[in-house]
Design a protein around this motif. Structure first.
Motif, mmCIF file in Angstrom:
data_model
loop_
_atom_site.group_PDB
_atom_site.id
_atom_site.type_symbol
_atom_site.label_atom_id
_atom_site.label_comp_id
_atom_site.label_asym_id
_atom_site.label_seq_id
_atom_site.Cartn_x
_atom_site.Cartn_y
_atom_site.Cartn_z
ATOM 1 N N THR A 7 -10.136 -8.799 -12.331
ATOM 2 C CA THR A 7 -9.396 -7.837 -11.501
ATOM 3 C C THR A 7 -8.290 -7.077 -12.144
ATOM 4 O O THR A 7 -7.947 -6.039 -11.944
ATOM 5 N N THR A 26 -4.854 -1.820 -3.791
ATOM 6 C CA THR A 26 -4.446 -2.606 -2.692
ATOM 7 C C THR A 26 -5.851 -3.644 -2.505
ATOM 8 O O THR A 26 -5.628 -4.549 -1.999
ATOM 9 N N GLY A 27 -7.074 -2.846 -2.420
ATOM 10 C CA GLY A 27 -8.350 -3.280 -1.881
ATOM 11 C C GLY A 27 -8.568 -4.501 -2.986
ATOM 12 O O GLY A 27 -8.919 -5.600 -2.733
ATOM 13 N N PHE A 49 0.665 -1.177 0.123
ATOM 14 C CA PHE A 49 0.090 -0.029 -0.193
ATOM 15 C C PHE A 49 0.752 1.227 0.137
ATOM 16 O O PHE A 49 0.562 2.213 -0.792
ATOM 17 N N ALA A 95 -8.399 -8.781 -2.429
ATOM 18 C CA ALA A 95 -9.700 -9.473 -2.404
ATOM 19 C C ALA A 95 -9.607 -10.770 -3.201
ATOM 20 O O ALA A 95 -10.312 -11.831 -3.177
ATOM 21 N N LEU A 120 -5.335 2.860 -2.510
ATOM 22 C CA LEU A 120 -6.370 2.309 -1.584
ATOM 23 C C LEU A 120 -7.056 1.267 -2.665
ATOM 24 O O LEU A 120 -7.346 0.138 -2.424
ATOM 25 N N ILE A 121 -7.451 1.846 -3.910
ATOM 26 C CA ILE A 121 -8.200 1.068 -4.891
ATOM 27 C C ILE A 121 -7.555 -0.334 -5.133
ATOM 28 O O ILE A 121 -7.918 -1.147 -5.074
#
Length: 309
Positions: free
Chosen positions: A194, A160-161, A102, A165, A157-158
């Motif tokens: 993804t 890494t999220g 991150f 997942a 943040l986008i």
């Protein structure tokens, strides 16, 4: 989800440069020297910009942010690498790895936006010199810096999220730090959906800023060519040339790493490219921006002169 739980419990093993044990001593010395120079150079720029009133301008305000970014960026990866090069323990916890992923993405994304801001500053200084201080007033400079940091952290943040997942298989990361392309190689299932979303996020934070910078320098070049004084032309091209060199080093290595298809990404090659943009470029930035800069040289001489008396 079982593989993810195992990973969470046991963490990861950073392979690093263990495939080339004969290089590890050389790499340790090389990286330690470059890291020390990075700390010294970037800290000096920040200190001089705060201590000398001549350097309290928009250009040096943004350069301070770039220097601070470089300090954080190298420190987020290099100490871990130096420890791994010295001993047999190459593990990193799952939480530590996600945090590193991150932070590295956030700082890299922030730098991408900040370089656009610095290009805009040069555009305003050269294309609108009479209105420069009115355009680049302090509140705008602060707002642009905040936007750079916020944009970088939101992008991270986008990504890494989306990455976290995915279910992961395996504990060995063939790298010296937790980097996105190597994480994608560990995904247990088809990652096309993804990866496509992450590719769009990376393209926005890399291609769009690079295009804006090129556009700003087209206008800068046109403005400089109209100037009659050769001394003024040399000064303008010198300042902008240093910025363009930083831009080329940053975007060239970032595009190579993050915008190629994951299937064609070479983990071994990626490690050596990563060495360049995590260690070499942050060390070069202070030199590129200040080596031929009379204001910085004058501020440094003034500071050293004070130290003698």
């Amino acid at each position: 989800m079982g593989s993810l739980n195992t990973t969470f419990r046991e963490g990861f093993i950073l392979v690093g440069f263990s495939d080339w044990p004969q290089l590890e001593v050389f790499l340790f010395v090389f990286i330690f020297i470059f890291y020390s120079l990075t700390l010294c150079g970037n800290t000096t720029i920040i200190a001089l910009s705060q201590l000398d009133i001549r350097l309290q301008t928009p250009m040096y305000f943004f350069l301070c942010h770039l220097s601070f970014l470089d300090l954080c960026y190298t420190t987020s990866t290099v100490p871990q690498l130096l420890i791994n090069l010295q001993g047999p323990d190459r593990t990193i916890s799952y939480g530590g790895c996600v945090a590193q992923l991150f932070i590295v993405l956030a700082l890299g994304s922030t730098e991408s936006v900040l370089l656009v801001v610095m290009a805009f500053d040069r555009y305003a200084a050269i294309c609108h010199p009479l209105h420069y201080m009115a355009i680049m007033y302090p509140h705008l400079c602060q707002a642009l810096a905040v936007v750079s940091w916020l944009g970088g952290f939101i992008n991270s943040l986008i990504q890494t999220g989306l990455m976290m997942a995915l279910p992961l298989c395996g504990l060995h990361l063939n790298h010296f730090f937790c980097e996105m392309p190597v994480f994608l190689k560990l995904a247990c299932e088809d990652t096309e959906g993804t990866e496509a979303k992450m590719f769009v996020a990376r393209a926005i934070i890399l291609i769009f800023p690079a295009a804006l910078i090129l556009l700003s320098y087209v206008h800068i070049t046109k403005a400089v060519l109209k100037v009659k004084s050769m001394a003024a032309k040399r000064k303008a091209f010198g300042t902008c040339g240093s910025h363009l060199l930083v831009v080329s080093l940053f975007y060239g290595s970032a595009i190579y790493t993050y915008l190629q298809p994951i299937d064609s990404y070479s983990e071994n090659g990626g490690k050596f490219v990563a060495l360049f943009y995590t260690i070499v470029t942050p060390m070069l930035n202070p030199l590129i921006y200040t080596l031929r800069n009379k204001d910085v040289k004058g501020a440094l001489k003034k500071l050293l002169g004070r130290g003698r008396y």
